[in-house]
Design a protein around this motif. Structure first.
Motif, mmCIF file in Angstrom:
data_model
loop_
_atom_site.group_PDB
_atom_site.id
_atom_site.type_symbol
_atom_site.label_atom_id
_atom_site.label_comp_id
_atom_site.label_asym_id
_atom_site.label_seq_id
_atom_site.Cartn_x
_atom_site.Cartn_y
_atom_site.Cartn_z
ATOM 1 N N VAL A 15 -8.365 -22.738 -4.182
ATOM 2 C CA VAL A 15 -7.327 -21.748 -4.454
ATOM 3 C C VAL A 15 -8.000 -20.511 -5.049
ATOM 4 O O VAL A 15 -8.635 -20.589 -6.106
ATOM 5 C CB VAL A 15 -6.255 -22.287 -5.426
ATOM 6 C CG1 VAL A 15 -5.207 -21.207 -5.699
ATOM 7 C CG2 VAL A 15 -5.597 -23.534 -4.857
ATOM 8 N N LEU A 16 -7.871 -19.392 -4.345
ATOM 9 C CA LEU A 16 -8.426 -18.120 -4.803
ATOM 10 C C LEU A 16 -7.307 -17.325 -5.462
ATOM 11 O O LEU A 16 -6.300 -17.011 -4.819
ATOM 12 C CB LEU A 16 -8.999 -17.329 -3.627
ATOM 13 C CG LEU A 16 -10.075 -18.027 -2.792
ATOM 14 C CD1 LEU A 16 -10.520 -17.133 -1.639
ATOM 15 C CD2 LEU A 16 -11.281 -18.406 -3.657
ATOM 16 N N VAL A 17 -7.477 -17.008 -6.743
ATOM 17 C CA VAL A 17 -6.425 -16.337 -7.507
ATOM 18 C C VAL A 17 -6.866 -14.916 -7.824
ATOM 19 O O VAL A 17 -7.845 -14.701 -8.550
ATOM 20 C CB VAL A 17 -6.107 -17.104 -8.810
ATOM 21 C CG1 VAL A 17 -4.926 -16.454 -9.530
ATOM 22 C CG2 VAL A 17 -5.797 -18.573 -8.502
ATOM 23 N N ALA A 18 -6.141 -13.943 -7.277
ATOM 24 C CA ALA A 18 -6.509 -12.534 -7.410
ATOM 25 C C ALA A 18 -5.417 -11.775 -8.150
ATOM 26 O O ALA A 18 -4.554 -11.152 -7.543
ATOM 27 C CB ALA A 18 -6.751 -11.921 -6.027
ATOM 28 N N MET A 19 -5.469 -11.845 -9.469
ATOM 29 C CA MET A 19 -4.486 -11.131 -10.292
ATOM 30 C C MET A 19 -5.138 -10.199 -11.292
ATOM 31 O O MET A 19 -4.448 -9.472 -12.001
ATOM 32 C CB MET A 19 -3.608 -12.139 -11.053
ATOM 33 C CG MET A 19 -2.824 -13.098 -10.189
ATOM 34 S SD MET A 19 -1.909 -14.267 -11.210
ATOM 35 C CE MET A 19 -1.252 -15.366 -9.950
ATOM 36 N N GLY A 20 -6.475 -10.233 -11.373
ATOM 37 C CA GLY A 20 -7.168 -9.434 -12.375
ATOM 38 C C GLY A 20 -7.163 -10.119 -13.723
ATOM 39 O O GLY A 20 -6.337 -10.996 -13.996
ATOM 40 N N ASN A 21 -8.110 -9.712 -14.577
ATOM 41 C CA ASN A 21 -8.164 -10.238 -15.946
ATOM 42 C C ASN A 21 -7.044 -9.580 -16.773
ATOM 43 O O ASN A 21 -6.808 -8.402 -16.654
ATOM 44 C CB ASN A 21 -9.506 -9.897 -16.620
ATOM 45 C CG ASN A 21 -10.715 -10.279 -15.817
ATOM 46 O OD1 ASN A 21 -11.548 -9.432 -15.537
ATOM 47 N ND2 ASN A 21 -10.827 -11.513 -15.424
ATOM 48 N N PRO A 22 -6.361 -10.359 -17.627
ATOM 49 C CA PRO A 22 -6.535 -11.790 -17.901
ATOM 50 C C PRO A 22 -5.501 -12.670 -17.191
ATOM 51 O O PRO A 22 -5.438 -13.866 -17.446
ATOM 52 C CB PRO A 22 -6.336 -11.842 -19.404
ATOM 53 C CG PRO A 22 -5.269 -10.799 -19.638
ATOM 54 C CD PRO A 22 -5.531 -9.698 -18.643
ATOM 55 N N MET A 23 -4.674 -12.069 -16.327
ATOM 56 C CA MET A 23 -3.555 -12.822 -15.739
ATOM 57 C C MET A 23 -4.025 -13.982 -14.872
ATOM 58 O O MET A 23 -3.441 -15.071 -14.897
ATOM 59 C CB MET A 23 -2.655 -11.879 -14.938
ATOM 60 C CG MET A 23 -1.865 -10.913 -15.790
ATOM 61 S SD MET A 23 -0.711 -9.887 -14.813
ATOM 62 C CE MET A 23 -1.880 -8.854 -13.924
ATOM 63 N N GLN A 24 -5.096 -13.753 -14.079
ATOM 64 C CA GLN A 24 -5.530 -14.825 -13.184
ATOM 65 C C GLN A 24 -6.076 -16.011 -13.966
ATOM 66 O O GLN A 24 -5.819 -17.174 -13.619
ATOM 67 C CB GLN A 24 -6.566 -14.314 -12.193
ATOM 68 C CG GLN A 24 -7.846 -13.786 -12.812
ATOM 69 C CD GLN A 24 -8.731 -13.043 -11.833
ATOM 70 O OE1 GLN A 24 -8.260 -12.572 -10.807
ATOM 71 N NE2 GLN A 24 -10.011 -12.926 -12.142
ATOM 72 N N GLU A 25 -6.799 -15.739 -15.040
ATOM 73 C CA GLU A 25 -7.333 -16.827 -15.858
ATOM 74 C C GLU A 25 -6.212 -17.610 -16.545
ATOM 75 O O GLU A 25 -6.251 -18.840 -16.627
ATOM 76 C CB GLU A 25 -8.316 -16.276 -16.899
ATOM 77 C CG GLU A 25 -9.641 -15.806 -16.330
ATOM 78 C CD GLU A 25 -9.567 -14.427 -15.690
ATOM 79 O OE1 GLU A 25 -10.516 -14.039 -14.980
ATOM 80 O OE2 GLU A 25 -8.554 -13.719 -15.910
#
Length: 241
Positions: A158-168
């Motif tokens: 699963v590749l999560v592309a939301m930017g820091n810090p939302m994806q983490e």
């Protein structure tokens, strides 16, 4: 990863390894149906994602260094150098290329048109089996059973592309419920795959100045990240050395 040094940068345990060793380790864990969270720790991650420290130490969470800022910190604070420069934009296609068979990949985050084109790129150019995608806007808002959807298509990555810090934060909040073997926070990767944003010319990347190229293209969005946040990053590095 056994016998690989860990450098503590502002309290974050960052693995020093090569892209070959990291790819082999992750692919082995996928084959063995083990679960891994991979975060690419750049200066922005160190500043914005201190909540990740609450989930550490955990051998299922791997942090690797991303960018020249981490190299500078390692040299100034630890008098050491990282074995390689690892970032999601370059490492992800490298990982896919090393896989012996196409991986089942789910793309999450980004703008609707960007994520859709990125999914086509991952399948047609990178040769992976894209089992689903969901944008980070209306797609996520209108999909309350998102985790179940990802599990239903048997995604391995699963590749999560939301930017820091939302994806983490999203990954840490949902990793226990997800069946996927590899969860990765990959920032602006979908923008590059879709052609929405351009990568720096090869000579700029070789000189480790891609950050400057991105600042030139998006000064309003990135100016604080590469000025004030860098100062905060260095202060934290020396404070927690």
């Amino acid at each position: 990863m056994d016998n690989q040094p860990i450098y503590h940068i502002s309290q974050f345990p960052v693995l020093s390894t090569t892209r070959d060793q990291l790819a082999d380790h992750l692919l082995e864990r996928i084959v063995n149906h083990s679960k891994t969270v991979l975060f690419f720790a750049n200066t922005n991650f160190i500043v914005k994602c201190r909540f990740v420290l609450k989930s550490l130490p955990d051998d299922k969470i791997v942090l690797v260094n991303d960018g020249i800022g981490m190299d500078i910190a390692a040299k100034l604070v630890l008098k050491s150098r990282f074995a390689d420069n690892l970032n999601g934009t370059d490492f992800t296609p490298f990982l896919f290329d090393k896989a012996k068979v196409p991986l089942r990949v789910f793309l999450l985050g980004g703008r609707p048109e960007v994520t859709k084109r990125a999914a086509v790129h991952a399948e047609q150019v990178l040769g992976q089996n894209v089992v689903g995608f969901c944008d980070g806007y209306a797609g996520m808002r209108n999909t309350p059973d998102l985790v179940q959807k990802i599990n239903a298509v048997k995604a391995q990555v699963v590749l999560v592309a939301m930017g820091n810090p939302m994806q983490e934060q999203w990954i840490l909040d949902h990793r226990a419920s997800l069946d996927a073997n590899l969860l990765m926070g990959i920032g602006a990767l979908f923008d590059f795959w879709s052609g929405h944003k351009k990568r720096a010319p090869a000579v700029v990347k070789r000189l480790r100045l891609e950050w400057l190229y991105r600042l030139y293209l998006e000064p309003r969005r990135l100016l604080r990240r590469y000025t004030w946040d860098i100062l905060i990053f260095l202060r934290q590095c020396f404070k927690f050395r």
